[in-house]
Design an enzyme around this catalytic site. Structure first.
Site, PDB file in Angstrom:
ATOM      1  N   VAL A  84     -11.003   2.845  -3.781  1.00  0.00           N
ATOM      2  CA  VAL A  84     -10.771   2.320  -5.195  1.00  0.00           C
ATOM      3  C   VAL A  84     -11.798   1.092  -5.328  1.00  0.00           C
ATOM      4  CG1 VAL A  84      -8.996   0.982  -6.705  1.00  0.00           C
ATOM      5  CG2 VAL A  84      -8.262   2.890  -4.919  1.00  0.00           C
ATOM      6  N   GLN A  94     -14.284   2.553   1.331  1.00  0.00           N
ATOM      7  CA  GLN A  94     -13.621   2.015   0.161  1.00  0.00           C
ATOM      8  C   GLN A  94     -13.224   3.421  -0.851  1.00  0.00           C
ATOM      9  OE1 GLN A  94     -15.892  -0.937  -1.896  1.00  0.00           O
ATOM     10  NE2 GLN A  94     -14.325  -1.168  -3.427  1.00  0.00           N
ATOM     11  N   HIS A 126     -10.310  -5.509  -3.216  1.00  0.00           N
ATOM     12  CA  HIS A 126      -8.894  -5.671  -2.687  1.00  0.00           C
ATOM     13  C   HIS A 126      -9.023  -6.186  -1.278  1.00  0.00           C
ATOM     14  CE1 HIS A 126      -9.790  -1.582  -2.506  1.00  0.00           C
ATOM     15  NE2 HIS A 126      -8.886  -1.504  -1.259  1.00  0.00           N
ATOM     16  N   ASN A 136     -12.910  -3.148   2.690  1.00  0.00           N
ATOM     17  CA  ASN A 136     -13.800  -1.994   2.688  1.00  0.00           C
ATOM     18  C   ASN A 136     -15.037  -2.084   1.454  1.00  0.00           C
ATOM     19  OD1 ASN A 136     -12.330  -1.007   4.908  1.00  0.00           O
ATOM     20  ND2 ASN A 136     -11.241   0.287   3.436  1.00  0.00           N
ATOM     21  N   HIS A 192      -6.922  -6.154   2.250  1.00  0.00           N
ATOM     22  CA  HIS A 192      -6.052  -5.176   3.084  1.00  0.00           C
ATOM     23  C   HIS A 192      -5.495  -6.279   3.803  1.00  0.00           C
ATOM     24  CE1 HIS A 192      -6.931  -0.872   2.242  1.00  0.00           C
ATOM     25  NE2 HIS A 192      -8.161  -1.388   1.906  1.00  0.00           N
ATOM     26  N   ASP A 248       0.690  -1.326  -0.132  1.00  0.00           N
ATOM     27  CA  ASP A 248       0.080  -0.050   0.114  1.00  0.00           C
ATOM     28  C   ASP A 248       0.812   1.388   0.035  1.00  0.00           C
ATOM     29  OD1 ASP A 248      -3.221   0.540   1.024  1.00  0.00           O
ATOM     30  OD2 ASP A 248      -1.768   1.948   0.997  1.00  0.00           O
TER      31      ASP A 248
HETATM   32  P1  AMP Z   1      -9.825   1.295   0.041  1.00  0.00           P
HETATM   33  O1  AMP Z   1      -9.814   2.713   0.599  1.00  0.00           O
HETATM   34  O2  AMP Z   1     -10.363   0.240   0.847  1.00  0.00           O
HETATM   35  O3  AMP Z   1     -10.481   1.294  -1.486  1.00  0.00           O
HETATM   36  O4  AMP Z   1      -8.343   0.975  -0.290  1.00  0.00           O
HETATM   37  C1  AMP Z   1      -7.516   1.809  -1.370  1.00  0.00           C
HETATM   38  C2  AMP Z   1      -5.970   1.546  -0.775  1.00  0.00           C
HETATM   39  O5  AMP Z   1      -5.187   1.845  -2.057  1.00  0.00           O
HETATM   40  C3  AMP Z   1      -5.474   2.569   0.204  1.00  0.00           C
HETATM   41  O6  AMP Z   1      -5.222   1.914   1.280  1.00  0.00           O
HETATM   42  C4  AMP Z   1      -4.754   3.496  -0.667  1.00  0.00           C
HETATM   43  O7  AMP Z   1      -3.423   4.031   0.318  1.00  0.00           O
HETATM   44  C5  AMP Z   1      -4.082   2.365  -1.721  1.00  0.00           C
HETATM   45  N1  AMP Z   1      -3.443   2.894  -2.900  1.00  0.00           N
HETATM   46  C6  AMP Z   1      -4.021   3.980  -3.510  1.00  0.00           C
HETATM   47  N2  AMP Z   1      -3.165   4.164  -4.538  1.00  0.00           N
HETATM   48  C7  AMP Z   1      -2.205   3.477  -4.546  1.00  0.00           C
HETATM   49  C8  AMP Z   1      -1.055   3.138  -5.619  1.00  0.00           C
HETATM   50  N3  AMP Z   1      -0.803   3.748  -6.587  1.00  0.00           N
HETATM   51  N4  AMP Z   1      -0.171   1.941  -5.127  1.00  0.00           N
HETATM   52  C9  AMP Z   1      -0.586   1.246  -3.786  1.00  0.00           C
HETATM   53  N5  AMP Z   1      -1.590   1.670  -3.182  1.00  0.00           N
HETATM   54  C10 AMP Z   1      -2.553   2.618  -3.508  1.00  0.00           C
END
Ligand code: AMP
Length: 116
Positions: A96, A94, A100, A87, A102, A31
């Site tokens: 993205v 959430q 996924h 999430n 975590h 992350d």
């Molecule tokens: P979520 O909030 O559950 O959708 O998690 C998305 C995660 O993606 C967050 O913990 C971010 O820190 C992580 N994230 C966003 N952009 C990147 C990236 N380019 N490379 C790795 N992790 C990322």
């Protein structure tokens, strides 16, 4: 065509990432903003937006992800203490919309406010 997610771009190597594991069904990256000393994201190559969007057809894929968690945790040396969080939806945090998991490790979770 649906817009590519950030994670699809990472899977397609259009955006760089620190890859710790990958196979034909999934990829695991560190992350970019870790919330624990070890914080990786296990991402299926298939762009399922949210956990709730997974269907019966994804049973094998979801099982695969769960069994990879242990393999990756051992590889990263956190197998004695880690958390797995998904999430689902904006209100749950959430950001993205490409499923996924975590995987968070090496943190004293007993000191967390949530305590679960
Ligand atoms: P979520 O909030 O559950 O959708 O998690 C998305 C995660 O993606 C967050 O913990 C971010 O820190 C992580 N994230 C966003 N952009 C990147 C990236 N380019 N490379 C790795 N992790 C990322």
């Amino acid at each position: 065509m649906a817009q590519e997610t950030l994670f699809t771009k990472i899977i397609n190597r259009e955006i760089p990432a620190d890859v710790v594991y990958e196979d034909e069904l999934c990829i695991c990256i560190r992350d970019i903003a870790p919330k624990a000393p070890v914080h990786v994201l296990l991402i299926p190559r298939k762009p399922i937006p949210r956990l709730v969007d997974a269907s019966e057809a994804d049973r094998e894929l979801l099982g695969h992800l769960m069994t990879r968690v242990g393999v990756i945790a051992k590889d990263l040396g956190i197998e004695e203490a880690f958390r797995v969080i998904v999430n689902n939806g904006e209100d749950a945090g959430q950001t993205v919309f490409h499923l996924h998991l975590h995987i968070l490790g090496n943190k004293q979770y007993s000191e967390d406010q949530l305590g679960f």
